[in-house]
Scaffold this motif. Structure first.
Motif, mmCIF file in Angstrom:
data_model
loop_
_atom_site.group_PDB
_atom_site.id
_atom_site.type_symbol
_atom_site.label_atom_id
_atom_site.label_comp_id
_atom_site.label_asym_id
_atom_site.label_seq_id
_atom_site.Cartn_x
_atom_site.Cartn_y
_atom_site.Cartn_z
ATOM 1 N N LEU A 121 40.554 9.585 35.283
ATOM 2 C CA LEU A 121 41.261 8.895 36.366
ATOM 3 C C LEU A 121 42.663 8.488 35.915
ATOM 4 C CD1 LEU A 121 38.425 6.581 37.783
ATOM 5 C CD2 LEU A 121 39.044 8.900 38.492
ATOM 6 N N ALA A 122 42.764 8.016 34.676
ATOM 7 C CA ALA A 122 44.072 7.641 34.140
ATOM 8 C C ALA A 122 44.968 8.865 34.002
ATOM 9 C CB ALA A 122 43.899 6.939 32.795
ATOM 10 N N LYS B 84 45.163 0.961 44.621
ATOM 11 C CA LYS B 84 44.601 0.544 43.338
ATOM 12 C C LYS B 84 43.107 0.853 43.339
ATOM 13 C CE LYS B 84 47.995 -3.053 42.338
ATOM 14 N NZ LYS B 84 48.225 -4.475 42.004
ATOM 15 N N TRP B 85 42.657 1.386 42.214
ATOM 16 C CA TRP B 85 41.297 1.882 42.101
ATOM 17 C C TRP B 85 40.465 1.040 41.133
ATOM 18 C CZ3 TRP B 85 39.788 7.349 43.372
ATOM 19 C CH2 TRP B 85 40.738 7.974 44.190
ATOM 20 N N ALA B 86 39.165 1.043 41.366
ATOM 21 C CA ALA B 86 38.208 0.476 40.414
ATOM 22 C C ALA B 86 37.023 1.428 40.312
ATOM 23 C CB ALA B 86 37.739 -0.902 40.853
ATOM 24 N N GLY C 295 43.167 -1.729 39.196
ATOM 25 C CA GLY C 295 43.373 -3.118 39.577
ATOM 26 C C GLY C 295 43.774 -3.976 38.391
ATOM 27 N N LYS C 296 44.054 -5.247 38.652
ATOM 28 C CA LYS C 296 44.601 -6.136 37.624
ATOM 29 C C LYS C 296 43.691 -6.274 36.410
ATOM 30 C CE LYS C 296 42.930 -10.225 40.151
ATOM 31 N NZ LYS C 296 41.679 -10.352 39.400
ATOM 32 N N GLU C 297 42.381 -6.253 36.591
ATOM 33 C CA GLU C 297 41.468 -6.442 35.460
ATOM 34 C C GLU C 297 41.452 -5.248 34.519
ATOM 35 O OE1 GLU C 297 39.849 -9.040 34.491
ATOM 36 O OE2 GLU C 297 40.209 -10.348 36.219
ATOM 37 N N ALA C 298 41.773 -4.066 35.024
ATOM 38 C CA ALA C 298 41.715 -2.849 34.194
ATOM 39 C C ALA C 298 43.083 -2.320 33.796
ATOM 40 C CB ALA C 298 40.948 -1.754 34.934
ATOM 41 N N CYS D 119 41.488 -4.249 44.587
ATOM 42 C CA CYS D 119 41.400 -2.779 44.636
ATOM 43 C C CYS D 119 41.010 -2.329 46.042
ATOM 44 C CB CYS D 119 40.373 -2.283 43.631
ATOM 45 S SG CYS D 119 40.774 -2.704 41.921
ATOM 46 N N ASP D 120 41.687 -1.292 46.542
ATOM 47 C CA ASP D 120 41.349 -0.811 47.878
ATOM 48 C C ASP D 120 40.637 0.539 47.858
ATOM 49 O OD1 ASP D 120 43.599 0.507 47.040
ATOM 50 O OD2 ASP D 120 44.689 0.319 48.922
ATOM 51 N N VAL D 121 40.323 1.047 46.662
ATOM 52 C CA VAL D 121 39.502 2.244 46.506
ATOM 53 C C VAL D 121 38.498 1.975 45.388
ATOM 54 C CG1 VAL D 121 39.424 4.716 46.021
ATOM 55 C CG2 VAL D 121 41.413 3.744 47.207
ATOM 56 N N LEU D 122 37.229 2.145 45.679
ATOM 57 C CA LEU D 122 36.180 1.955 44.679
ATOM 58 C C LEU D 122 35.391 3.250 44.515
ATOM 59 C CD1 LEU D 122 34.703 -1.505 45.810
ATOM 60 C CD2 LEU D 122 36.659 -1.073 44.311
ATOM 61 N N VAL D 123 35.068 3.602 43.273
ATOM 62 C CA VAL D 123 34.229 4.770 43.007
ATOM 63 C C VAL D 123 33.059 4.348 42.130
ATOM 64 C CG1 VAL D 123 36.115 6.428 43.275
ATOM 65 C CG2 VAL D 123 35.657 5.466 41.013
ATOM 66 N N TYR D 124 31.960 5.077 42.257
ATOM 67 C CA TYR D 124 30.758 4.744 41.506
ATOM 68 C C TYR D 124 30.000 6.033 41.176
ATOM 69 C CZ TYR D 124 28.294 5.491 45.930
ATOM 70 O OH TYR D 124 27.795 6.046 47.087
#
Length: 325
Positions: free
Chosen positions: A228-229, A202-204, A236-239, A260-265
Motif C-alpha cells: 500500500l505504501a 486516507k487509508w487504514a 491516517g494519523k496513527e500510521a 480515514c475515509d477508506v478502510l481495507v481488511y
C-alpha cells in the motif's frame, strides 16, 4: 563458507535420517535462464549462511518453508513438495501447490521427508530474528543437499528481497526482472492515473488483534502495508510515518482511524473474513466509523503477500478501489 561434498551423500543421508527429527522442503522443475546448462554444473552463491555451491540448473528443489514455493513458481519452477497450506488462503494461481507432497507445517519441516525426495537444492526463507532457533534445522538441511538460506528483518520487504536475491542464484534472473518490472510498472501506472484519488483520501488497513477484544492497525512494515505504501496511499494519523508492522488497539479505540475515509481488511480468496476479523467488523463502534457508514470498507484477498504475483494483484485491488472513489 563453501559446503564440502566429498563425503558420500548416501552416508550423510543415513546419518541425517537416523539422528534428525524435523525439517522442511519443496522442489522445482524446468525452464530458465540456464536451462541449457550441462547436468551437474554448479555455481557458488552467497547466502546468509555463507557461500554455497548450488546446481546451475536445479531439477529438484525443496522449499523448506512458506515463501519459497510461491517465489519458485513465479520463476517458472514447479515445486515437488511444499509445507502445509490452508486452501482458502492460497492464491488461485498457486492452487497446484495443494496437491503436492507435504513435508509438515510451516516452520516445522521434516528432514526425513526432504531426504526421501532426494533434492539437488533446498531453499529456505526466514526472519533473521529466528536464525538461532532455526540454525539446527539449517544444519540438518545442509546435510541432505546444498541449501540457499535467505533471511530478512522486514515483513514488508521479505518477499521482495528474497525473490530478487533468489532469481539469479538459480538461473532465473530474466524471469525475476520481468516480475519486478511488472510490479513497479503497476505502481507507476497507479501514481500517474490515480493521482487525485491518492491525494484526496486516507487509508487504514485493519485486522484482528492478538487478544480477545482487540484489533490491529497494520502499518507500512506489514506485508500488505508495504505494498500500500509502494502504491503511494496516504495513511491516517496513527500510521503516518510508521515503519513497524502494526499496533494493537481495544474495541473502545476505533477512533484511532476515524480520520480515514477508506478502510481495507483481509479476506480469504472465497471472499470470507476470517472469524477473528468478522468479530471486529461486527462491533457497533466500528460500524459507526465515517468510512464504514460511507460504504468505503473493502475486502483485500491478496493480503498475505508472498511473491511478486500476489503483490501485483494486491496493487490491482487497490487500483479498482481508487477508480471507484
Amino acid at each position: 563458507m563453501v559446503l564440502q561434498r566429498d563425503l558420500s551423500r548416501r552416508a550423510v543421508l543415513t546419518t541425517a535420517l537416523g539422528a534428525l527429527g524435523t525439517l522442511g522442503l519443496a522442489a522445482c522443475g524446468s525452464g530458465a535462464d540456464d536451462a541449457a546448462a550441462p547436468a551437474g554444473q554448479t555455481r557458488k552463491v552467497a547466502t546468509d549462511l555463507g557461500e554455497v555451491e548450488v546446481p546451475v540448473n536445479p531439477g529438484k528443489v525443496v522449499a523448506a518453508d512458506f515463501y519459497p514455493s510461491f517465489i519458485l513458481q513465479d520463476l517458472g519452477i514447479t515445486p515437488i513438495g511444499v509445507c502445509e497450506y490452508t486452501e482458502d488462503l492460497v492464491h488461485p494461481a498457486y492452487r497446484n501447490l495443494l496437491s503436492l507432497p507435504k513435508i509438515g507445517p510451516n516452520g516445522q519441516p521434516n528432514v526425513q521427508e526432504i531426504a526421501r525426495l532426494a533434492p539437488d537444492l533446498v531453499v529456505s526463507m526466514g526472519y533473521a530474528s529466528g536464525r538461532s532457533r532455526m540454525q539446527p534445522v539449517y544444519d540438518q538441511i545442509q546435510a541432505v543437499a546444498p541449501a540457499i538460506v535467505l533471511l530478512s528483518s522486514s515483513q514488508a520487504k521479505f518477499w521482495r528481497e528474497c525473490a530478487d536475491r533468489l532469481a539469479p542464484m538459480i538461473g532465473r534472473e530474466a524471469q525475476g526482472r520481468k516480475l519486478r518490472d511488472s510490479y513497479e510498472g503497476k505502481i507507476a501506472e497507479i501514481k500517474k492515473q490515480r493521482a487525485a484519488q491518492l491525494a484526496g483520501h486516507k487509508w487504514a488497513y485493519i485486522s484482528q488483534g492478538n487478544n480477545s477484544g482487540t484489533w490491529t492497525l497494520n502499518m507500512a512494515g506489514s506485508a500488505l502495508g508495504g505494498v500500500l505504501a509502494d502504491a503511494g496511499l496516504q495513511f491516517g494519523k496513527e500510521a503516518t510515518g510508521q515503519t513497524k508492522n502494526g499496533q494493537e488497539f481495544s474495541y473502545e479505540q476505533f477512533n484511532a482511524i476515524a480520520d480515514c475515509d477508506v478502510l481495507v481488511y483481509p479476506v480469504t480468496y472465497d471472499g470470507k473474513p476470517r472469524q477473528p476479523v468478522q468479530a471486529v467488523l461486527e462491533q457497533s463502534t466500528f460500524r459507526e466509523l465515517p468510512a464504514v457508514k460511507a460504504g468505503r470498507l473493502y475486502p483485500m484477498p491478496n493480503y498475505s503477500v508472498a511473491s511478486y504475483r500476489i503483490a501485483t494483484d494486491a496493487l490491482n485491488d487497490v487500483d479498482k478501489i481508487l477508480a471507484g472513489l
